[in-house]
Design a protein around this motif. Structure first.
Motif, PDB file in Angstrom:
ATOM      1  N   TYR A 167       0.826  -1.211   0.000  1.00 38.81           N
ATOM      2  CA  TYR A 167       0.000   0.000   0.000  1.00 38.81           C
ATOM      3  C   TYR A 167       0.859   1.259   0.000  1.00 38.81           C
ATOM      4  O   TYR A 167       2.018   1.256   0.399  1.00 38.81           O
ATOM      5  CB  TYR A 167      -0.970   0.002   1.184  1.00 38.81           C
ATOM      6  N   ASN A 168       0.248   2.321  -0.480  1.00 37.68           N
ATOM      7  CA  ASN A 168       0.882   3.633  -0.530  1.00 37.68           C
ATOM      8  C   ASN A 168       0.585   4.327   0.792  1.00 37.68           C
ATOM      9  O   ASN A 168      -0.562   4.655   1.090  1.00 37.68           O
ATOM     10  CB  ASN A 168       0.313   4.425  -1.711  1.00 37.68           C
ATOM     11  N   PHE A 271      -0.377   2.321  -9.723  1.00 34.63           N
ATOM     12  CA  PHE A 271       0.185   2.432  -8.375  1.00 34.63           C
ATOM     13  C   PHE A 271       1.355   3.420  -8.356  1.00 34.63           C
ATOM     14  O   PHE A 271       1.463   4.248  -7.444  1.00 34.63           O
ATOM     15  CB  PHE A 271       0.640   1.061  -7.879  1.00 34.63           C
ATOM     16  N   ASN A 272       2.209   3.346  -9.364  1.00 36.35           N
ATOM     17  CA  ASN A 272       3.365   4.251  -9.427  1.00 36.35           C
ATOM     18  C   ASN A 272       2.950   5.710  -9.595  1.00 36.35           C
ATOM     19  O   ASN A 272       3.670   6.621  -9.165  1.00 36.35           O
ATOM     20  CB  ASN A 272       4.293   3.850 -10.574  1.00 36.35           C
ATOM     21  N   GLY A 274       0.349   6.988  -8.206  1.00 34.38           N
ATOM     22  CA  GLY A 274      -0.434   7.392  -7.049  1.00 34.38           C
ATOM     23  C   GLY A 274      -1.928   7.320  -7.275  1.00 34.38           C
ATOM     24  O   GLY A 274      -2.714   7.937  -6.536  1.00 34.38           O
ATOM     25  N   SER A 278      -3.632   0.695  -2.980  1.00 36.60           N
ATOM     26  CA  SER A 278      -3.030  -0.576  -2.571  1.00 36.60           C
ATOM     27  C   SER A 278      -3.144  -1.591  -3.693  1.00 36.60           C
ATOM     28  O   SER A 278      -4.033  -1.478  -4.560  1.00 36.60           O
ATOM     29  CB  SER A 278      -3.693  -1.109  -1.299  1.00 36.60           C
ATOM     30  N   TYR A 289       8.467   0.167  -7.292  1.00 40.33           N
ATOM     31  CA  TYR A 289       7.570   1.109  -6.615  1.00 40.33           C
ATOM     32  C   TYR A 289       8.371   2.153  -5.845  1.00 40.33           C
ATOM     33  O   TYR A 289       8.034   3.351  -5.852  1.00 40.33           O
ATOM     34  CB  TYR A 289       6.638   0.356  -5.656  1.00 40.33           C
ATOM     35  N   ILE A 294       7.279   6.050  -4.366  1.00 38.67           N
ATOM     36  CA  ILE A 294       6.178   5.670  -3.491  1.00 38.67           C
ATOM     37  C   ILE A 294       6.733   5.161  -2.162  1.00 38.67           C
ATOM     38  O   ILE A 294       7.611   4.303  -2.132  1.00 38.67           O
ATOM     39  CB  ILE A 294       5.304   4.571  -4.144  1.00 38.67           C
ATOM     40  N   ILE A 296       6.151   2.829   0.311  1.00 37.16           N
ATOM     41  CA  ILE A 296       5.288   1.648   0.390  1.00 37.16           C
ATOM     42  C   ILE A 296       5.266   1.034   1.789  1.00 37.16           C
ATOM     43  O   ILE A 296       6.259   1.056   2.510  1.00 37.16           O
ATOM     44  CB  ILE A 296       5.676   0.566  -0.636  1.00 37.16           C
TER      45      ILE A 296
END
Length: 434
Positions: A167-168, A271-272, A274, A278, A289, A294, A296
C-alpha cells in the motif's frame, strides 16, 4: 585365505559391473557408495582420495555475489575448488543442462524454480538427494514440499516468494486486517481514475489465493504426492472464490485495463502514479515502486470474508544436484553448505532473497524488515505451485475461465467446469502414459 580373497574380489567386481549397468539417478551412486555420508554433513568420513578437484555451480543471473562467501568458506573447510557461472534461471539453466549434462560439460550443482522440478526430474536431469532429518527440519514445511517430487527430495530451498499486500502510505494509513475492510475502503475511495485496491485476479497465479482460500485446489495432495487425476478447481469452494472475484469487477472496483496480458503493467502504472492506494503483488515489485517515489507499506494479505487467509502460490528457488555429476555426494554436501543458516542470511543481506529457514524468520534481519517479514509470514499461509509436469495443462484453461468471469461473459460455475474439463482432457492426452 587366498581363496577367500579371490571370492571376495570376484564379488566386488560383480557388484561393480551391475552398478555400472544401472541408471545413475541417485545421490548415493557417486563419491563412494556410502549412503550414511550423504545423509549428513559427516565430512570426516570422506577421504582426500574421494574428493574431486573441482565442483561447478550454475547460479542465477546477478546472484553470484551471494554465492561467493559460501564458496570461500566451503573451499576453506573441504579443500575443494568451486567455480560458478551465472545463467538465466527461468529457462536458460534448464535448457542448457539438457545439452551440457550429457556432454559432460554441465554443473554439479544448479539452481531452478521449484515448478520445474517435476519436468527436469522426469527427464533425468537432476538427482534425488539424501540428507539427515535435522537438515530438512531447518526449512519451512511448504518449501520442502516444493522441493519434493514423487516422494523424493530433489533439492534444498534457496529462497521463497509469494504475493503480499502493498500500500501507498500517503493514501492508506495502515494495512487492513480483513479484505472486507479493503472492500469498504475501495467502495469509498474508487472514483474516476482513483482506485482503492487492485489485483490481477484474471491471472490464475494471483487468483488461486482466493480460490484456494475458499477450499479450491489444483491437484489433490496425498502421502505419495500430488494426484493429477483429482482436480479441485471447480469444487464448491473454488466456485465461491470465483464469485467473490467477479464481485470486484462487476462493481467497477477494478478497471477493465487490468484484464488480460497488459494487466500487470497497467496495475504497476496506476500504483506508481499514485492512482491506486493498494495492490496485491510480489517482492519483485518492491524496488520499482520505491524507484517511482512511493513510500510503500507491506503486509501479509488480509483475511478473506470466510476468515481464512489468502492461500497464495509460493515460488521456491532451490539448489539441485545434476544427475550427470560424477561427484553427487560432494555436490550434496555443497548444497547443504550454501543453504545453511549462515549462508542463507548472507544471501538475504546481499540479494534480498528471502530464505525459508525457520530460525531466520524471527531473526532481526528479517523480523525488523517490514517487507521481508510480510513475505515470510504470508509464505506460511500459502501453498507451493504444483511442481508436476501436469501443471502445464492448468494455466491456459484457468486464464480463459477467469477472464470470462472477470468480464461477466460467463458465470463462475460454468467457466470453471469448462476449464476443468479441458485440463482433465489435456492431462489424459499428454500425460496418460506416466
Amino acid at each position: 585365505m587366498k581363496r577367500f580373497f579371490a571370492l571376495f574380489l570376484t564379488l566386488v567386481l560383480a557388484i561393480g559391473v551391475l552398478g555400472a549397468c544401472g541408471p545413475d539417478n541417485s545421490a548415493s551412486n557417486s563419491g563412494g557408495n556410502n549412503e550414511g555420508k550423504n545423509e549428513g554433513d559427516k565430512s570426516g568420513e570422506a577421504t582426500d582420495a574421494e574428493k574431486p578437484d573441482k565442483l561447478v555451480v550454475w547460479e542465477d543471473k546477478e546472484k553470484g555475489v551471494a554465492l561467493e562467501p559460501a564458496i570461500k568458506s566451503f573451499e576453506e573447510k573441504y579443500g575443494i575448488k568451486v567455480e560458478y557461472k551465472e545463467l538465466g534461471m527461468a529457462d536458460e539453466i534448464r535448457d542448457q543442462i539438457r545439452l551440457d549434462g550429457p556432454a559432460g560439460t554441465g554443473p554439479d550443482v544448479l539452481t531452478l524454480p521449484h515448478d520445474q522440478i517435476g519436468q527436469v526430474a522426469t527427464e533425468g536431469l537432476i538427482a534425488p538427494i539424501k540428507v539427515e532429518d535435522s537438515v530438512v527440519d531447518k526449512f519451512s514445511e511448504s518449501s520442502i514440499q516444493a522441493q519434493t517430487f514423487n516422494g523424493e527430495l530433489y533439492g534444498l530451498p534457496k529462497s521463497t516468494e509469494t504475493p503480499v499486500f502493498i500500500y501507498n502510505k500517503a493514501l492508506m494509513d495502515k494495512a487492513p486486517e480483513t479484505i472486507d475492510e479493503v472492500y469498504d475502503f475501495a467502495k469509498d475511495y474508487t472514483k474516476g481514475k482513483q482506485y482503492g485496491f487492485l489485483a490481477l485476479w484474471d491471472n490464475y497465479y494471483f487468483a488461486h489465493s482466493v480460490l484456494g482460500g475458499y477450499g479450491g485446489y489444483v491437484f489433490e495432495r496425498t502421502d505419495e504426492g500430488l494426484n493429477p487425476q483429482n482436480v479441485g478447481l471447480n469444487n464448491d469452494g473454488a466456485v465461491e472464490g470465483a464469485q467473490y472475484i467477479q464481485k470486484w469487477y462487476k462493481e467497477g472496483l477494478f478497471p477493465k485495463g487490468i484484464i488480460g496480458e497488459n494487466g500487470g503493467s497497467t496495475l504497476d502504472g496506476l500504483f506508481n502514479e499514485g492512482k491506486a492506494a493498494s495492490v496485491m503483488n510480489g517482492p519483485w515489485a518492491f524496488q520499482g515502486y520505491k524507484d517511482a517515489g512511493i513510500d510503500i507499506g507491506v503486509a501479509p494479505m488480509p483475511k478473506l470474508p470466510n476468515g481464512e487467509p489468502f492461500k497464495t502460490f509460493i515460488g521456491v528457488k532451490g539448489w539441485h544436484v545434476s544427475n550427470y555429476s560424477k561427484n553427487k555426494e560432494w555436490a550434496t554436501k555443497l548444497v547443504e553448505w550454501i543453504t545453511n543458516e549462515e549462508n542463507a542470511k548472507i544471501r538475504f543481506e546481499k540479494t534480498a532473497e528471502i530464505p525459508p529457514v525457520k530460525s531466520l524468520i524471527e531473526d532481526p534481519i528479517i523480523a525488523d524488515n517490514e517487507a521481508a517479514k510480510a513475505v515470510a509470514v504470508q509464505s506460511q499461509y500459502g501453498t507451493p505451485m504444483p511442481n508436476i509436469p501436469e501443471m502445464a495443462e492448468v494455466w491456459e484453461p484457468m486464464a480463459s475461465a477467469l477472464q470470462l468471469i472477470a468480464t461477466g461473459k460467463q458465470e463462475p460455475k460454468a467457466a470453471l467446469d469448462e476449464a476443468v474439463k479441458t485440463i482433465e482432457s489435456q492431462i489424459e492426452q499428454k500425460h496418460s502414459s506416466k
